[in-house]
Enzyme design. Structure first.
Site, PDB file in Angstrom:
ATOM      1  N   LYS A  11     -22.243  45.278 -47.744  1.00  0.00           N
ATOM      2  CA  LYS A  11     -23.426  44.428 -47.922  1.00  0.00           C
ATOM      3  C   LYS A  11     -24.054  44.617 -49.315  1.00  0.00           C
ATOM      4  O   LYS A  11     -23.738  45.586 -50.017  1.00  0.00           O
ATOM      5  CB  LYS A  11     -24.430  44.732 -46.797  1.00  0.00           C
ATOM      6  CG  LYS A  11     -23.897  44.375 -45.407  1.00  0.00           C
ATOM      7  CD  LYS A  11     -24.977  44.533 -44.326  1.00  0.00           C
ATOM      8  CE  LYS A  11     -24.457  44.140 -42.954  1.00  0.00           C
ATOM      9  NZ  LYS A  11     -25.518  44.189 -41.899  1.00  0.00           N
ATOM     10  N   TYR A  51     -23.949  34.496 -39.002  1.00  0.00           N
ATOM     11  CA  TYR A  51     -24.881  35.216 -38.117  1.00  0.00           C
ATOM     12  C   TYR A  51     -25.508  34.291 -37.054  1.00  0.00           C
ATOM     13  O   TYR A  51     -26.588  34.583 -36.557  1.00  0.00           O
ATOM     14  CB  TYR A  51     -25.984  35.886 -38.936  1.00  0.00           C
ATOM     15  CG  TYR A  51     -25.569  37.209 -39.560  1.00  0.00           C
ATOM     16  CD1 TYR A  51     -25.140  38.287 -38.772  1.00  0.00           C
ATOM     17  CD2 TYR A  51     -25.627  37.400 -40.937  1.00  0.00           C
ATOM     18  CE1 TYR A  51     -24.772  39.497 -39.342  1.00  0.00           C
ATOM     19  CE2 TYR A  51     -25.255  38.619 -41.514  1.00  0.00           C
ATOM     20  CZ  TYR A  51     -24.837  39.663 -40.702  1.00  0.00           C
ATOM     21  OH  TYR A  51     -24.485  40.875 -41.270  1.00  0.00           O
ATOM     22  N   PHE A  59     -35.760  38.415 -37.012  1.00  0.00           N
ATOM     23  CA  PHE A  59     -35.308  38.935 -38.306  1.00  0.00           C
ATOM     24  C   PHE A  59     -34.272  38.038 -38.979  1.00  0.00           C
ATOM     25  O   PHE A  59     -33.764  38.375 -40.050  1.00  0.00           O
ATOM     26  CB  PHE A  59     -34.736  40.352 -38.145  1.00  0.00           C
ATOM     27  CG  PHE A  59     -33.573  40.456 -37.186  1.00  0.00           C
ATOM     28  CD1 PHE A  59     -32.284  40.139 -37.587  1.00  0.00           C
ATOM     29  CD2 PHE A  59     -33.772  40.874 -35.872  1.00  0.00           C
ATOM     30  CE1 PHE A  59     -31.209  40.236 -36.714  1.00  0.00           C
ATOM     31  CE2 PHE A  59     -32.704  40.969 -34.988  1.00  0.00           C
ATOM     32  CZ  PHE A  59     -31.424  40.635 -35.408  1.00  0.00           C
ATOM     33  N   ARG A  87     -16.057  50.337 -36.227  1.00  0.00           N
ATOM     34  CA  ARG A  87     -17.438  50.513 -35.723  1.00  0.00           C
ATOM     35  C   ARG A  87     -17.809  52.003 -35.704  1.00  0.00           C
ATOM     36  O   ARG A  87     -18.955  52.365 -35.989  1.00  0.00           O
ATOM     37  CB  ARG A  87     -17.590  49.907 -34.319  1.00  0.00           C
ATOM     38  CG  ARG A  87     -17.390  48.394 -34.226  1.00  0.00           C
ATOM     39  CD  ARG A  87     -18.517  47.562 -34.774  1.00  0.00           C
ATOM     40  NE  ARG A  87     -19.781  47.753 -34.112  1.00  0.00           N
ATOM     41  CZ  ARG A  87     -20.830  46.920 -34.225  1.00  0.00           C
ATOM     42  NH1 ARG A  87     -20.741  45.826 -34.978  1.00  0.00           N
ATOM     43  NH2 ARG A  87     -21.965  47.173 -33.628  1.00  0.00           N
ATOM     44  N   THR A  93     -26.214  50.724 -35.692  1.00  0.00           N
ATOM     45  CA  THR A  93     -26.828  49.656 -36.494  1.00  0.00           C
ATOM     46  C   THR A  93     -27.973  50.190 -37.351  1.00  0.00           C
ATOM     47  O   THR A  93     -28.102  49.845 -38.524  1.00  0.00           O
ATOM     48  CB  THR A  93     -27.341  48.531 -35.565  1.00  0.00           C
ATOM     49  OG1 THR A  93     -26.240  48.075 -34.759  1.00  0.00           O
ATOM     50  CG2 THR A  93     -27.903  47.372 -36.356  1.00  0.00           C
ATOM     51  N   ARG A 104     -23.229  54.040 -42.376  1.00  0.00           N
ATOM     52  CA  ARG A 104     -24.625  53.593 -42.343  1.00  0.00           C
ATOM     53  C   ARG A 104     -25.582  54.766 -42.581  1.00  0.00           C
ATOM     54  O   ARG A 104     -26.642  54.584 -43.191  1.00  0.00           O
ATOM     55  CB  ARG A 104     -24.900  52.857 -41.038  1.00  0.00           C
ATOM     56  CG  ARG A 104     -24.306  51.436 -41.091  1.00  0.00           C
ATOM     57  CD  ARG A 104     -24.297  50.742 -39.775  1.00  0.00           C
ATOM     58  NE  ARG A 104     -24.141  49.287 -39.944  1.00  0.00           N
ATOM     59  CZ  ARG A 104     -23.950  48.440 -38.949  1.00  0.00           C
ATOM     60  NH1 ARG A 104     -23.870  48.882 -37.711  1.00  0.00           N
ATOM     61  NH2 ARG A 104     -23.836  47.151 -39.188  1.00  0.00           N
ATOM     62  N   ASN A 114     -28.263  47.838 -43.910  1.00  0.00           N
ATOM     63  CA  ASN A 114     -27.499  48.959 -43.354  1.00  0.00           C
ATOM     64  C   ASN A 114     -26.074  49.074 -43.906  1.00  0.00           C
ATOM     65  O   ASN A 114     -25.198  49.649 -43.271  1.00  0.00           O
ATOM     66  CB  ASN A 114     -27.519  48.895 -41.829  1.00  0.00           C
ATOM     67  CG  ASN A 114     -26.992  47.582 -41.298  1.00  0.00           C
ATOM     68  OD1 ASN A 114     -26.534  46.736 -42.071  1.00  0.00           O
ATOM     69  ND2 ASN A 114     -27.029  47.397 -39.991  1.00  0.00           N
ATOM     70  N   HIS A 117     -21.008  45.709 -42.511  1.00  0.00           N
ATOM     71  CA  HIS A 117     -20.802  44.936 -41.273  1.00  0.00           C
ATOM     72  C   HIS A 117     -19.399  45.210 -40.763  1.00  0.00           C
ATOM     73  O   HIS A 117     -18.466  45.376 -41.559  1.00  0.00           O
ATOM     74  CB  HIS A 117     -20.931  43.432 -41.539  1.00  0.00           C
ATOM     75  CG  HIS A 117     -20.399  42.596 -40.394  1.00  0.00           C
ATOM     76  ND1 HIS A 117     -21.172  42.270 -39.308  1.00  0.00           N
ATOM     77  CD2 HIS A 117     -19.152  42.087 -40.159  1.00  0.00           C
ATOM     78  CE1 HIS A 117     -20.409  41.586 -38.446  1.00  0.00           C
ATOM     79  NE2 HIS A 117     -19.191  41.458 -38.944  1.00  0.00           N
ATOM     80  N   GLU A 128     -14.641  35.700 -37.281  1.00  0.00           N
ATOM     81  CA  GLU A 128     -15.200  36.061 -38.585  1.00  0.00           C
ATOM     82  C   GLU A 128     -14.130  35.998 -39.680  1.00  0.00           C
ATOM     83  O   GLU A 128     -14.386  35.507 -40.779  1.00  0.00           O
ATOM     84  CB  GLU A 128     -15.820  37.458 -38.494  1.00  0.00           C
ATOM     85  CG  GLU A 128     -17.042  37.459 -37.569  1.00  0.00           C
ATOM     86  CD  GLU A 128     -17.590  38.847 -37.268  1.00  0.00           C
ATOM     87  OE1 GLU A 128     -17.022  39.846 -37.755  1.00  0.00           O
ATOM     88  OE2 GLU A 128     -18.601  38.931 -36.547  1.00  0.00           O
TER      89      GLU A 128
END
Ligand code: ADP
Ligand code: MG
Length: 141
Positions: A11, A51, A59, A87, A93, A104, A114, A117, A128
């Protein structure tokens, strides 16, 4: 266990921190291979589509602002159990709740910012990946 592909994003906050290489090292150290990658500027329509499941959340606007605030690194990661493994490498998260040593925890700044993704299921990974890569852009890594 099967070889899977998953979708990963570094990100904007992590790209700004210049830790792309450090993040990729975590994937490589866990036997995930990069099967496709590109540094891109996400536009708002694409961020909103990506998203879409969160569009009613309070948010959502802030999330789209953040994800379009600077370059992101998009990747296809390939390897055994890639979806769940990624993950685990990422952590929770919320960076404040993420285990020590996770991406993260190491590179996240807040619940929104964070750092990374990762797809949450093989079906999400398929959706995705198809949003960002053509099949010919994904290599047999
Ligand atoms: P994950 O990225 O772990 O799959 P979610 O799918 O629930 O988490 O949320 C997508 C992204 O939206 C998160 O990674 C984070 O950047 C942002 N986000 C989630 N919850 C919040 C929140 N309560 N406030 C601000 N941003 C949030
Ligand atoms: Mg999610």
């Amino acid at each position: 266990m099967a070889i899977e592909k998953t979708f990963s994003i570094i990100k904007p906050n992590a790209v700004k921190k210049n830790v792309i290489g450090k993040i990729i090292t975590h994937f490589e150290d866990n036997d995930l291979k990069i099967a496709a990658s590109q540094l891109i500027n996400l536009d708002r329509p694409k961020a909103e589509e990506f998203y879409a499941e969160h569009k009613e959340r309070p948010f959502f606007g802030e999330l789209v602002d953040f994800m379009t605030s600077g370059p992101i690194m998009i990747m296809c990661l390939s390897g055994e159990d890639a979806v769940a493994k990624n993950r685990n490498i990422m952590g929770a998260t919320n960076p404040a709740e993420a285990d020590e040593g996770t991406l993260r925890k190491l590179y996240g700044d807040s619940l929104g910012e964070n750092a990374v993704h990762g797809s949450d299921s093989p079906a999400s990974a398929d959706r995705e990946l198809a949003l960002f890569f053509s099949t010919k852009e994904i290599c047999n890594a």
